[in-house]
Scaffold this active site. Structure first.
Site, short mmCIF file in Angstrom:
data_model
loop_
_atom_site.label_atom_id
_atom_site.label_comp_id
_atom_site.label_asym_id
_atom_site.label_seq_id
_atom_site.Cartn_x
_atom_site.Cartn_y
_atom_site.Cartn_z
N LYS A 77 17.27 -9.76 16.27
CA LYS A 77 17.78 -9.17 17.34
C LYS A 77 18.70 -7.79 16.64
CE LYS A 77 21.42 -10.26 20.80
NZ LYS A 77 22.33 -11.68 21.22
N SER A 152 22.12 -12.96 26.21
CA SER A 152 21.80 -11.59 25.69
C SER A 152 20.59 -11.39 24.60
CB SER A 152 22.88 -11.00 24.87
OG SER A 152 23.25 -11.56 23.83
N SER A 176 23.52 -17.24 24.60
CA SER A 176 22.74 -15.90 24.37
C SER A 176 21.41 -16.49 23.63
CB SER A 176 23.34 -14.82 23.68
OG SER A 176 24.29 -14.21 24.69
#
Lengths: 475, 94
Positions: A77, A152, A176
């Site tokens: 990420k 997210s 997330s």
């Protein structure tokens, strides 16, 4: 014929150590899938300087010093630092920012010979549930490209669903990791707060943030989790190994807060899939018990006070002076206002203002102080329930993946999608989302997920019950 | 929960975030809606609650064995938007 898109870490490891495949062949095959699926906008960057990493990993395998993750291509990420690489947190603010050190988790993985093949798209600074808040465009759901992958950590979930990585890391502040895992039909784990170091993670809400893995199977998630967990003096909330009260207990009793799960706004198809899955768990020998947890209803409100409060203070560091986006103004104050006004996107600005409000003099006690007190109640109620049951189960999300653009104009609607996941972060316990089947919508098969929650440091129980569900769903 | 445009402007100035005039109205509505939702925490029964604080232990490292001076300076300074040799350049404050 080997299907590279469905290859798991365990299978890939066996191919590598039995010399049926070289690290280079494996990584090239996966990177090819990543390039072929670039229309998803799941990778912000696919690294092209991994030749040395591949060679080092191959040497480890050849000389017998490899681990399960050596030579395995994983995705990161974009809010987790890798020295020398850009870590933008999908924000204009950090578009050009190059990390000056490795995150604890990056170092752990690189030391094992993992090949990090790219960085994945996300909601800006991890704020959002759809990856539409990225400054670099939304990510699409591989199961239906008109829908969001969740967020997210939407990019990290989408690359796995597309077969463009064998595993990935995300961060989970209010769901997330678990929510995009459910939307994309993969496994996602939010570890116990303090198990995985936050050093080198771009901070959002520090009392809630936790790094965790995405994987195609529960077993793979366990492998990555084991590799990244550990005590780190660089994170003052990292729990020393000796203080982690793990349990070898075999989970048998699953508690379900039915009153909460059957609440308003939960898609009936989600509920049906959830209840059918529970029936199958019963047939597999698990006891399912209704539990009452009325304080869960306050989870979302507590979360949307504590999180923006922490966001507003954490993001104060972006001043356009030391690093990050800079916009020149007439004086220093103007520099701050313009750099932050232009560098941050809409949702980030909204949360900073909200956090500033709940922390401001005159409102602090009514909002922040109150939310902290209710957080304690939730923690206590949950601890009490765990004296009666081993695991708690809920659907991961109240609906399957929604359409791109469906909720962008209504922030509160977007927040409501976090209803089942936020209580876990508020209380710091671990939870896993495991795929539980599909619903048919407009000709697309949309994945659903079940969330299992365990007491602090009892990730082992999650893996056990997760594998049981995985087996049931597959057979 | 009523939020005025001037409240939005005040919050934005406290937070050092410039917001455009057309965004102020959206923010006013969003903040009102979100604050009215989160206000339900006020209804929760908070009985004589003593926060259960776990055992405290020192998480700070001892202030010893400093690293060699300057070894990180170039890495960090290279990220600054404006620098002059080994200094970060900012506008006059006083």
């Amino acid at each position: 014929m080997l299907n590279i898109k469905e290859l798991t870490i365990t299978e890939a490891h066996n191919l590598l150590v039995s010399k049926k495949m070289s690290v280079r062949e494996l990584v090239e095959a996966v990177v090819n899938v990543a390039r072929e699926t670039q229309d998803l906008n799941a990778y912000l960057e696919i690294f092209d300087d991994i030749k040395d990493d591949i060679e080092r990993a191959q040497n480890k395998i050849d000389d017998g010093t490899s681990t399960l993750l050596t030579g395995i291509p994983l995705a990161m990420k974009d809010n987790i630092l890798i020295k020398g690489k850009i870590a933008s947190a999908s924000s204009k603010m950090l578009e050009q920012y190059r990390a000056s050190y490795d995150a604890f988790v990056s170092k752990k993985l690189l030391d094992e010979g993992v090949i990090v093949i790219g960085r994945t798209n996300m909601d800006e600074f991890a704020m959002g549930g759809s990856t539409e808040n990225s400054a670099f465009g939304a990510t699409k759901n591989p199961h239906d490209k008109t829908r969001v992958p969740g967020g997210s950590s939407g990019g990290s979930a989408a690359v796995l669903a597309a077969g463009a990585a064998l595993g990935s890391l995300g961060s989970d502040t209010g769901g997330s990791i678990r929510q995009p895992a459910a939307f994309c039909g993969v496994v996602g784990l939010k570890p116990t707060y303090g198990t995985v170091s936050r050093s080198g993670l771009v901070a959002m809400a520090s009392s809630l943030d936790q790094i965790g893995p995405f994987a195609k199977t529960v077993e793979d998630a366990e492998i990555i989790f084991t590799a990244i967990s550990g005590h780190d003096p660089m994170d003052s909330t990292s729990v020393p190994t000796a203080q982690r009260k793990e349990s070898d207990k075999k989970p048998k009793v699953i508690g379900v807060p039915f009153n909460f799960v059957r609440g308003e706004g939960v898609d009936p198809r989600v509920l049906k899939n959830f209840e059918e899955s529970l029936e199958k768990m019963k047939s597999a020998g698990y006891e399912v018990r209704d539990v009452s947890l009325p304080s869960l209803a306050y989870g979302l409100a507590v979360y949307y006070i504590l999180m923006p409060a922490e966001v507003s203070s954490n993001l104060a560091r972006f001043d356009g002076v030391r690093y990050g986006y800079h916009k020149d103004g007439a004086n220093l104050l103007e520099d701050y206002l313009q750099s932050r006004g232009e560098g941050f996107g809409r949702e980030v600005r909204r949360r900073i203002l909200l956090g500033t409000y709940v922390l401001s003099s005159g409102y602090y006690d009514a909002y922040y102080g109150r939310a902290c007190a209710v957080r304690e109640i939730l923690r206590r109620d949950l601890a009490h329930i765990f004296t009666e049951v081993d695991i708690i189960a809920t659907p991961t999300t109240p609906t399957p993946a929604f359409k791109l653009g469906e909720k962008t104009s209504d922030p509160l609607q977007m927040y409501l999608a976090d209803i089942f996941t936020v209580p876990v972060n508020i209380t710091g316990v671990p939870a896993i989302s495991v795929p539980s089947g599909f619903v048919d919508e407009e000709g697309s098969q949309l994945p659903l997920g079940i969330q299992f929650i365990a007491p602090h440091f009892c990730e082992k129980m999650l893996f056990e019950v997760g594998k049981a569900l995985e087996y049931i769903v597959k057979n | 929960m009523s939020i005025e445009i001037k409240d939005v402007e005040h919050l934005a100035s406290l937070a050092r975030v410039a917001v455009s005039d057309n965004e102020k109205n959206d923010l006013k509505n969003d903040l009102e809606e979100i604050l009215s939702f989160v206000s339900q925490v006020k209804e929760a029964t908070v009985d004589s609650l003593t926060p259960e604080i776990g055992t405290h232990y020192n998480v700070m490292r001892a202030d010893e064995n400093p690293h060699e001076a300057g070894i990180f300076s170039e890495d960090l300074l290279s990220s600054a938007p404006s620098r002059n040799e080994n200094h970060i350049v900012v506008k006059k404050i006083l």
